[in-house]
Write a protein that holds these residues in place. Structure first.
Motif, short mmCIF file in Angstrom:
data_model
loop_
_atom_site.label_atom_id
_atom_site.label_comp_id
_atom_site.label_asym_id
_atom_site.label_seq_id
_atom_site.Cartn_x
_atom_site.Cartn_y
_atom_site.Cartn_z
N ARG A 118 -23.09 -17.89 38.44
CA ARG A 118 -22.72 -18.08 39.84
C ARG A 118 -23.78 -18.85 40.63
N GLU A 119 -24.94 -19.05 40.03
CA GLU A 119 -26.03 -19.73 40.72
C GLU A 119 -25.97 -21.25 40.47
N GLY A 120 -26.74 -21.96 41.27
CA GLY A 120 -27.06 -23.35 40.97
C GLY A 120 -28.47 -23.41 40.44
N GLY A 121 -29.08 -24.58 40.48
CA GLY A 121 -30.45 -24.66 40.00
C GLY A 121 -30.93 -26.09 39.89
N ALA A 122 -31.98 -26.27 39.12
CA ALA A 122 -32.57 -27.59 38.88
C ALA A 122 -32.83 -27.72 37.39
N LEU A 123 -32.33 -28.80 36.80
CA LEU A 123 -32.50 -29.06 35.38
C LEU A 123 -33.63 -30.07 35.19
N SER A 124 -34.71 -29.64 34.53
CA SER A 124 -35.84 -30.52 34.26
C SER A 124 -35.78 -30.95 32.80
N LEU A 125 -35.85 -32.25 32.56
CA LEU A 125 -35.68 -32.78 31.21
C LEU A 125 -36.88 -33.56 30.72
N GLY A 126 -37.94 -33.65 31.52
CA GLY A 126 -39.11 -34.40 31.09
C GLY A 126 -38.87 -35.90 31.16
N LEU A 127 -39.54 -36.63 30.27
CA LEU A 127 -39.49 -38.09 30.27
C LEU A 127 -38.45 -38.62 29.29
N PHE A 128 -37.90 -39.78 29.63
CA PHE A 128 -37.04 -40.52 28.72
C PHE A 128 -37.56 -41.96 28.63
N ASP A 129 -37.22 -42.61 27.54
CA ASP A 129 -37.55 -44.02 27.39
C ASP A 129 -36.30 -44.71 26.85
N ASP A 130 -35.53 -45.45 27.69
CA ASP A 130 -35.83 -45.80 29.07
C ASP A 130 -34.89 -45.09 30.05
N THR A 131 -33.57 -45.19 29.77
CA THR A 131 -32.55 -44.82 30.76
C THR A 131 -31.73 -43.65 30.25
N ASP A 132 -31.48 -42.67 31.13
CA ASP A 132 -30.62 -41.54 30.78
C ASP A 132 -29.43 -41.47 31.72
N ALA A 133 -28.35 -40.89 31.23
CA ALA A 133 -27.23 -40.44 32.06
C ALA A 133 -26.94 -39.02 31.59
N THR A 134 -26.91 -38.07 32.51
CA THR A 134 -26.95 -36.65 32.15
C THR A 134 -25.77 -35.88 32.76
N TRP A 135 -25.18 -35.02 31.92
CA TRP A 135 -24.08 -34.15 32.33
C TRP A 135 -24.39 -32.70 31.95
N ILE A 136 -23.78 -31.77 32.68
CA ILE A 136 -23.78 -30.37 32.27
C ILE A 136 -22.35 -29.85 32.41
N ASN A 137 -21.82 -29.37 31.32
CA ASN A 137 -20.43 -28.90 31.27
C ASN A 137 -19.44 -29.95 31.77
N GLY A 138 -19.74 -31.20 31.45
CA GLY A 138 -18.86 -32.31 31.83
C GLY A 138 -19.05 -32.80 33.24
N HIS A 139 -19.93 -32.18 34.01
CA HIS A 139 -20.22 -32.60 35.38
C HIS A 139 -21.42 -33.56 35.37
N PHE A 140 -21.25 -34.72 35.96
CA PHE A 140 -22.33 -35.70 36.00
C PHE A 140 -23.43 -35.22 36.94
N PHE B 19 -21.16 -25.59 38.82
CA PHE B 19 -21.26 -26.42 37.61
C PHE B 19 -21.51 -25.58 36.36
N LEU B 20 -22.10 -24.40 36.56
CA LEU B 20 -22.41 -23.52 35.42
C LEU B 20 -21.26 -22.56 35.18
N LYS B 21 -21.25 -21.93 34.00
CA LYS B 21 -20.18 -20.99 33.67
C LYS B 21 -20.73 -19.87 32.80
N ALA B 22 -20.06 -18.73 32.84
CA ALA B 22 -20.46 -17.61 31.99
C ALA B 22 -20.19 -17.97 30.52
N GLY B 23 -21.15 -17.61 29.66
CA GLY B 23 -21.00 -17.94 28.25
C GLY B 23 -21.68 -19.23 27.91
N LYS B 24 -21.02 -20.03 27.10
CA LYS B 24 -21.62 -21.26 26.57
C LYS B 24 -21.61 -22.39 27.60
#
Length: 639
Positions: A301-323, A342-347
């Motif tokens: 039921r919460e939101g949050g902040a997803l930290s992914l570190g560095l990429f080389d060069d370009t990323d496009a990121t989704w969580i549970n199909g949400h951009f 954007f989050l859900k119980a379980g997987k």
């Protein structure tokens, strides 16, 4: 105006100073341009009288209701050091060690940013770099959606010493050093460069509107300035639409990171070319990364902040199909907001599309930097147990978020060069284009508008030297198209059509396997020579040695070069000529040199419409002047 007033009005960054202060490039140890008035701006107590003094010259102005004030230094001869003092009703401040001389702006991407310590023979250059008459400013790499008036925090002027020169731009320092040795007056060098940056990032919104073709990007920037989340969602929809269209309806971002093609990633994040996977050896292009994790109903039921570190060069990121977002940078750690819902119980599943086009690539971490921080403060480590899937083909195109840094539009200009506006310059050097070689046919109007912008900001008669791209990449074994040549030709045409713009030809200073050739001494020598031609201090061709006309005479083509002092290297005749018909089919063409005349034999079964010389990513070209400057690569229509 597409961006509207809220997005294009410069953002004046005033702080609550305890004493009056300057805003802009006039700082301690600055160099101000000689022989022209120099605008000053700053902050003081709102409404107060402000007294400014430099070298015995006093100026009086008044701060407005927000505390901003402006005035102008009168034209001064070279000299110093001086102290600039400012006084208002709250007290006084002073800026010591000010010099009056010449100021040069150096701008572009990585070959301009390339530091002295990586150039040829750096120890000798660094050890001799002790000249208090040369001052250096490196503008920190910062972006902004709106134009700023204040330079980025940490911007300073420093005298040239072995310690300060070591990390400074090699092309900028070596060119400036040679110019200062001739002039004998103080010199300020401003390095505003950013590796990997496209030219569009260095232009203003007005500039891009004048060039045309950027309405969609400017509208996205306006939306981003008003509602970042809405802009990111809109960009995600655009990206997904493009991907489905070019990758057969694929929607990997909406699936789990398992099934056909998915493989476990190494425990420690690193360059994907170091994986024990033949598919990734020397791989340039795209790779999917994915990881699943489990949440409780309360956590979901919460939101949050997803930290992914560095990429080389370009990323496009989704969580549970949400951009969530996209970033193009190998130096900026990614952190994306995860809205509630954007989050859900379980997987739950994170999917990232990573694209790399040069050198190391992939998800770089570090591993312990990857986590999901929920709004409750709970942190879920997510650095391990990732999977990946190689994408065999990297199809060209694809949308780029216009608010990014190196791949953005207006963002670098807004933060790094807009604050310099109004600061008179003696000249400017531009070394960029590598990041535009995939669309070189659009480069000419962009470069012309950049120079127009600089003349509007820094002086109507500003001399500009463009460093033409050197050779890099494939050696042409047959005639054909070349994005690098497209950019070189655009640079040549801009210089040819502008008497105040020169071209430093460096086709012989490249390295076909290294996009960052270390021979910056040769580049600086050519830059200095072109400045001297533009200033009338020596004779020569500021826009490169090239014919002005190409004429068909029966079975051959004749071109007259602008001078006789040409020589052929390594052969008895010039090579690297191509003749092309109106459809774009090209053939190698035999050529001979006689004084200033070049005769080109017309290939059989081809009706020539265009003649090209030295065309290709890394062509071998053997026509030089008697001072060992290569004839400029060119493409000309046959009369």
């Amino acid at each position: 105006m597409l961006l509207g007033c809220a997005a294009i009005v410069p953002a004046l960054q005033l702080s609550a100073f305890a004493e009056p202060a300057l805003t802009g490039p006039v700082l301690r140890s600055a160099v101000v341009q000689r022989e022209v008035p120099v605008p000053l701006r700053g902050s003081a107590v709102p409404g107060s009288r402000v007294l400014i003094e430099l070298a015995g010259v006093e100026m009086v102005t008044q701060a407005d209701k927000k505390g901003a004030w402006r005035t102008e230094l009168p034209a001064m001869q070279a000299g110093g050091p001086y102290t600039l003092s400012i006084q208002d009703s709250s007290g006084a401040s002073r800026y010591d060690d000010i010099l009056v001389g010449d100021v040069i702006l150096c701008s572009g991407q990585s070959n301009m940013e390339f530091p002295v310590y990586r150039a040829l023979n750096p120890d000798r250059v660094i050890a001799s770099a002790d000249n208090p008459e040369i001052r250096l400013m490196t503008i920190p790499q910062v972006t902004s959606i709106r134009p700023l008036e204040a330079l980025p925090e940490g911007t300073v002027w420093e005298g040239a010493t072995p310690e300060t020169v070591r990390d400074f731009s090699a092309v900028c320092y070596l060119s400036g050093k040679a110019l200062q040795e001739d002039s004998g007056v103080p010199l300020g060098l401003i390095d505003a460069s950013w590796g990997g940056s496209q030219i569009e990032a260095w232009l203003s919104a007005d500039d891009l509107e004048r060039v045309g073709g950027f309405s969609a990007q400017l509208e996205q920037l306006f939306l981003f300035a008003q509602d970042k989340h809405a802009a990111m969602i809109a960009y995600g929809e655009e990206w997904e639409h493009w991907w489905r269209a070019f990758y057969d309806g694929d929607t990997t971002w909406a699936d789990d990171a398992d099934g056909t093609g998915w493989k476990p990633a190494p425990a420690e994040m690193a360059d994907w070319q170091t994986y024990d996977d033949p598919e990734l050896k020397d791989h340039l292009g795209r790779v999917w990364f994915g990881r699943s994790f489990t949440l409780s109903a309360v956590q979901a039921r919460e939101g949050g902040a997803l930290s992914l570190g560095l990429f080389d060069d370009t990323d496009a990121t989704w969580i549970n199909g949400h951009f969530l977002g996209s970033t193009s940078s190998w130096t900026d750690a990614r952190t994306y907001d995860v809205p509630a819902g954007f989050l859900k119980a379980g997987k739950n599943t994170i999917i990232v599309n990573v694209r790399n086009t040069y050198g190391p690539g992939g998800m770089m971490g570090p591993t312990d930097a990857v986590s999901l921080k929920l709004t409750s403060g709970n942190i879920l480590p997510l650095g391990r147990d990732w999977s990946y899937k190689v994408i065999s083909e990297d199809k060209p195109g694809g949308p780029q978020p216009p608010w990014e840094s190196v791949s953005g539009y207006t963002t670098i200009h807004n933060a790094m060069t807009a604050p310099l506006a109004g600061y008179p310059l003696r000249g400017a050097i531009w070394y960029q284009g590598e990041s535009n070689t995939d669309r070189g046919e659009r480069y000419e109007p962009l470069l012309g508008q950049l120079i127009a912008r600089w003349r509007e900001d820094f002086g109507a008669d500003l001399p500009v030297v463009v460093v033409q791209l050197p050779g890099y990449g494939a050696m042409p074994d047959e005639p054909g198209p070349s994005g690098w040549s497209d950019v070189r030709e655009a640079e040549r045409i801009v210089a040819r059509n502008d008497p105040l713009t020169g071209l430093a030809v460096t086709i012989d200073a490249g390295d076909r396997t290294d996009i960052h050739p270390p021979n910056k001494q040769l580049v600086a020598e050519r830059v200095k020579d072109v400045f001297d031609v533009l200033d009338g201090q020596q004779e020569g061709f500021a826009d490169g040695i090239a014919p002005s006309r190409v004429t068909r005479i029966q079975g051959f083509i004749k071109m007259e070069m602008p001078s006789e002092g040409l020589k052929v290297i390594g052969s008895d005749r010039p090579i690297a000529f191509q003749a092309c018909d109106i459809s774009g089919r090209c053939e190698w063409a035999e050529a001979s040199l006689n004084g200033r005349s070049i005769r080109i034999e017309v290939p059989a079964d081809l009706e020539p419409a265009v003649v090209r010389y030295c065309w290709g990513d890394t062509p071998f070209c053997n026509l030089f002047s008697d001072t060992n400057v290569p004839v400029v690569p060119f493409s000309l229509v046959v009369d």
